[in-house]
Design an enzyme around this catalytic site. Structure first.
Site, PDB file in Angstrom:
ATOM      1  CD  GLN A  19     -18.446  14.303  24.914  1.00 22.21           C
ATOM      2  OE1 GLN A  19     -18.525  15.174  23.691  1.00 22.21           O
ATOM      3  NE2 GLN A  19     -17.276  14.324  25.690  1.00 22.21           N
ATOM      4  CD  GLU A 158     -12.018  16.374  17.832  1.00 24.26           C
ATOM      5  OE1 GLU A 158     -11.787  15.174  18.086  1.00 24.26           O
ATOM      6  OE2 GLU A 158     -11.413  17.280  18.600  1.00 24.26           O
TER       7      GLU A 158
END
Ligand code: BGC
Length: 422
Positions: A19, A158
């Site tokens: 990112q 996650e």
């Protein structure tokens, strides 16, 4: 906010390699973003050039008053072809850890944050029985090179995210309005996109198993087994390091008649995975909002509720509730590895941080061992399918010059951290 947090509390901010770093061209995402008919809003390109500017970013984080940085190591850089480890890449991350040390910042290192090497997807990706061993081999390489400088390692970010993705896709197929951050217009072009992806990955479209995708039950086991195998392998090479993973958890609430749905959801999203994580050293908890269940299932966000840029409810109180239910189920230290809000109104971020921290403080006051709070994100960055349009950062980035501009929320959060370190 004048609350006293425990000495040594980790006041952090987080990023993920793909990112922020830029030019992650051996990763599956790079391919997905750049093929013809891509469903991504835009490609990550040079992102916010953190690969080059990491030192400046860590210095800024420390100057703001924070003492911890969660970042990820990119598997596709470290092992761009199966079994070939890249010394330049590993030395880059050695430099990042050096910079943390220089600025007295405790690193929390994630070994897999959504993006994977292209070769892994060609080899069956996150549904393949071979993936846990491949992941563990990469983790061993990283930790034997860098482990001495890493106090906390989070194997997989996650690990349960595919459950939420599956729900969104089912919702879309049923024609219901979708409240989460997936670009629905783009999702409609999925079939064509998968055909193109199949050609690019050189596998049948049905055999593309990237991490951010709906999973079979077997695939979910592959992910959690990858964590367990990696944890054992890491402990062999670095017995001192604290190992955990992170999970995305909603505050789960119900109105009358929705209690059973809420209980089932808690089991599906969290409780079913406890056998895989009960031997971890800490639990990485990530929360962004809540889900409320009624007699027919999850309720849509109330029309008068404030929403974030992602379309879900602005609800900083969710964090406290999630910490409480995680602590009840797990007897171990918790690190909030992500919590934040996507908004252009930075005053709302200031309020979000304050309200979230009030909740964290209440948990600590009740004896729950929360070791740290990591805000998502340090920098405005590439929000996956939604590109650069969603802003979660404490620090704004002008991508035409790559200049960093800390927002008011960065100074606000930093001042709370500083006042607690005096
Ligand atoms: C992920 C981040 C993402 C953030 C905001 C988390 O699910 O770990 O990569 O940017 O949420 O959507």
């Amino acid at each position: 906010m004048a609350f006293q947090f425990p000495n040594g509390f980790l006041w952090g901010a987080a990023t993920a390699a793909h990112q922020v770093e830029g030019n992650n061209n051996h990763s599956d995402f790079w391919l997905m973003e750049n093929i013809e008919g891509s469903t991504f809003k835009e490609p990550s390109g040079s992102a916010v050039d953190h690969y080059r500017l990491f030192r400046e970013d860590i210095r800024l984080l420390a100057e703001l008053g924070l003492n911890s940085y969660r970042f990820s190591i990119e598997w596709a850089r470290v092992e761009p072809e199966e079994g070939q480890f890249d010394e330049i890449a590993i030395n880059h991350y050695r430099d990042v850890l050096e910079a943390c040390k220089e600025y007295n910042v405790t690193p929390i290192v994630t070994l897999h944050h959504f993006s994977s090497p292209q070769w892994l997807i060609r080899a069956g990706g996150w549904e393949s029985e071979e993936t846990p061993a491949r992941f563990a081999r990469y983790c061993v390489y990283v930790m034997s090179e860098l482990g001495g400088a890493i106090p906390y390692v989070c194997t997989i970010n996650e690990a349960n995210i595919s459950i939420g993705i599956k729900k969104v896709i089912e919702q879309m197929q049923s024609g219901a309005s979708v409240q989460v951050g997936i670009n629905t217009e783009m999702m409609a072009r999925m079939d064509n996109y998968y055909m193109e992806l199949g050609k690019a990955f050189e596998v049948s479209p049905r055999e593309i198993h990237t991490f951010l995708a709906p999973r079979t039950d077997e695939g979910l086991k592959v992910i959690f087994r990858a964590h367990v195998e990696a944890r054992a392998a890491i402990r062999e090479v670095c017995p001192e390091v604290q190992v955990g993973l992170s999970m995305s958890l909603f505050d789960i609430q119900s109105i009358s008649g929705g209690e059973e749905h809420a209980a089932n959801d808690l089991h599906e999203e969290f409780l079913q995975f406890i056998p895989y994580i009960q031997d971890d050293d800490f639990f990485g908890l990530q929360n962004y909002t809540r889900t409320v269940f009624g007699p027919d299932g999850a309720l849509p966000v109330h029309e008068n509720a404030e929403k974030t840029q992602m379309g879900y409810e602005y609800y900083p109180e969710g964090l406290e509730a999630v910490i409480r239910y995680a602590a009840e189920a797990l007897n171990k230290p918790i690190i909030v590895t992500e919590n934040g809000v996507s908004t252009d109104d930075d005053e709302r971020r200031v309020a979000f941080i304050e309200r979230a921290l009030i909740g964290v403080h209440a948990c600590i006051a009740d004896g729950i061992p929360v070791l740290g709070y990591t805000h998502w994100s340090l920098l405005d960055n590439f929000e996956w399918q939604l590109g650069f349009s969603k802003r979660f950062g404490l620090i704004e980035v002008d991508r035409s010059t790559q200049k960093r501009l800390p927002k008011k929320s960065a100074f606000y959060y930093g001042s709370i951290a500083k006042s607690n370190m005096m």
